[in-house]
Design an enzyme around this catalytic site. Sequence first.
Site, PDB file in Angstrom:
ATOM      1  N   ASP A 152       0.831  -1.201   0.000  1.00 60.94           N
ATOM      2  CA  ASP A 152       0.000   0.000   0.000  1.00 60.94           C
ATOM      3  C   ASP A 152       0.869   1.256   0.000  1.00 60.94           C
ATOM      4  O   ASP A 152       0.542   2.260  -0.641  1.00 60.94           O
ATOM      5  CB  ASP A 152      -0.912  -0.012   1.232  1.00 60.94           C
ATOM      6  CG  ASP A 152      -2.005   1.038   1.165  1.00 60.94           C
ATOM      7  OD1 ASP A 152      -2.593   1.237   0.091  1.00 60.94           O
ATOM      8  OD2 ASP A 152      -2.279   1.667   2.206  1.00 60.94           O
ATOM      9  N   HIS A 171      -5.313   2.474  -6.606  1.00 54.73           N
ATOM     10  CA  HIS A 171      -6.424   2.360  -5.660  1.00 54.73           C
ATOM     11  C   HIS A 171      -7.765   2.208  -6.368  1.00 54.73           C
ATOM     12  O   HIS A 171      -8.697   1.619  -5.804  1.00 54.73           O
ATOM     13  CB  HIS A 171      -6.431   3.548  -4.698  1.00 54.73           C
ATOM     14  CG  HIS A 171      -5.549   3.338  -3.502  1.00 54.73           C
ATOM     15  ND1 HIS A 171      -4.184   3.471  -3.572  1.00 54.73           N
ATOM     16  CD2 HIS A 171      -5.839   2.955  -2.237  1.00 54.73           C
ATOM     17  CE1 HIS A 171      -3.661   3.215  -2.374  1.00 54.73           C
ATOM     18  NE2 HIS A 171      -4.644   2.886  -1.551  1.00 54.73           N
ATOM     19  N   HIS A 218      -7.968  -1.406  -6.784  1.00 50.05           N
ATOM     20  CA  HIS A 218      -8.408  -1.980  -5.505  1.00 50.05           C
ATOM     21  C   HIS A 218      -9.921  -1.871  -5.358  1.00 50.05           C
ATOM     22  O   HIS A 218     -10.601  -2.846  -5.010  1.00 50.05           O
ATOM     23  CB  HIS A 218      -7.730  -1.240  -4.348  1.00 50.05           C
ATOM     24  CG  HIS A 218      -8.428  -1.421  -3.027  1.00 50.05           C
ATOM     25  ND1 HIS A 218      -9.489  -0.634  -2.630  1.00 50.05           N
ATOM     26  CD2 HIS A 218      -8.229  -2.319  -2.023  1.00 50.05           C
ATOM     27  CE1 HIS A 218      -9.915  -1.033  -1.444  1.00 50.05           C
ATOM     28  NE2 HIS A 218      -9.164  -2.050  -1.055  1.00 50.05           N
ATOM     29  N   HIS A 264      -6.325  -5.111   1.992  1.00 47.45           N
ATOM     30  CA  HIS A 264      -6.348  -3.881   1.200  1.00 47.45           C
ATOM     31  C   HIS A 264      -5.061  -3.718   0.385  1.00 47.45           C
ATOM     32  O   HIS A 264      -5.093  -3.501  -0.831  1.00 47.45           O
ATOM     33  CB  HIS A 264      -6.534  -2.682   2.143  1.00 47.45           C
ATOM     34  CG  HIS A 264      -6.363  -1.346   1.496  1.00 47.45           C
ATOM     35  ND1 HIS A 264      -7.405  -0.653   0.924  1.00 47.45           N
ATOM     36  CD2 HIS A 264      -5.258  -0.562   1.335  1.00 47.45           C
ATOM     37  CE1 HIS A 264      -6.954   0.493   0.430  1.00 47.45           C
ATOM     38  NE2 HIS A 264      -5.656   0.574   0.670  1.00 47.45           N
TER      39      HIS A 264
END
Length: 358
Positions: free
Chosen positions: A169, A253, A256, A270
């Site tokens: 991340d 993201h 994601h 995540h």
Amino acid sequence: MDIIEVRGAPNYYVCESGVLMHLEALLQRHGFKNVFVICGERSWKAAEPYFPKNGEFTYSFFRYNGECSLSEIERLSSLCVHFDVIIGIGGGKVLDLAKAVANQTHLDVVLIPTLASTCAAWTPLSVIYDENGTFIRYDIFPKSTLMVLVDTRILLHSPAAYLRAGIADTLAKWYEADCIIRQVNNPPLSVKIAHQTAYLCKTELLEHSRAAINDLVEKRDTLSFRKVIETIIMAGGMVGGFGDQYGRIAAAHSVHNGLTKVSETHHLLHGEKVAYGILVQLALEENWDEIHRLLPFYRDLKLPYTLKQLGLDATEKEKLTYIAEEIVQPHESIHLMNIPVDSEKIVQAFYQLEKLAV
């Protein structure tokens, strides 16, 4: 250029073994007495041996129900009456929940991370999901966190999978911030700080992550371990704190967010979904050299780089197209890349990565 709101740091931050021994003195400094504690079952089990309770403070403990959702924010906010301060103990979702409840109740919040899986302890925002774990939105708050206390004794007993996810991340900070900031002519100093910090995230993680994972497994509080957890929590948070919208999220993201729309990926953390998103972003940029440089790192850290590792089947094009359509929704941050993208290009990137991963 839009106005840049700089909130580079919490009011107070310490990363040290044994910092929780000073928690009550720090609370007393602000005149707090009645403490509303939000935690999960596992996070409290991790923190309890180090949590001081000498009788001078009233602690009321409230368990969260597994998601940082609107209903959970409302539930805990309704319980948070006659309290002076909120303490959040846990991983990213618990900390985001604590921040959201603090914002709604106008209380200060103290965050104690039990995982180094995101920069949630640092950033004045929360990621909101529905009760099934599907991403809804980001809420950015007008007030920063009062205190962040990172006790390395707790993090040394955290699962390695969460540290790997945090590494991924935070690695995305460079690729996402860079693709946005390099579009800006003569960026202001705060954005330059964000850009340099994002690059620091990349270099520190690529150098120290392998050793840090080994140190975590061996329970060694080493220089590499501390560099990695502080890169994730502090440096990762500084990118958005100084860069504002120029230092937050882009394509990785969005990928994601699209992956959260299908149940096959709900077992992934995540950061693991973001890790795959980095590769998709680089494929869209046709930066094949960087993908080749990253793949050995992904293999060493056991980060996902194929559809199969995500729980998806490359032959199910209809499902991949659905995910791709979610990734390119008009509100998604992928469009900050300033590269024309549609669902067809995303699916093409999926298949290009499959070929490179062989």
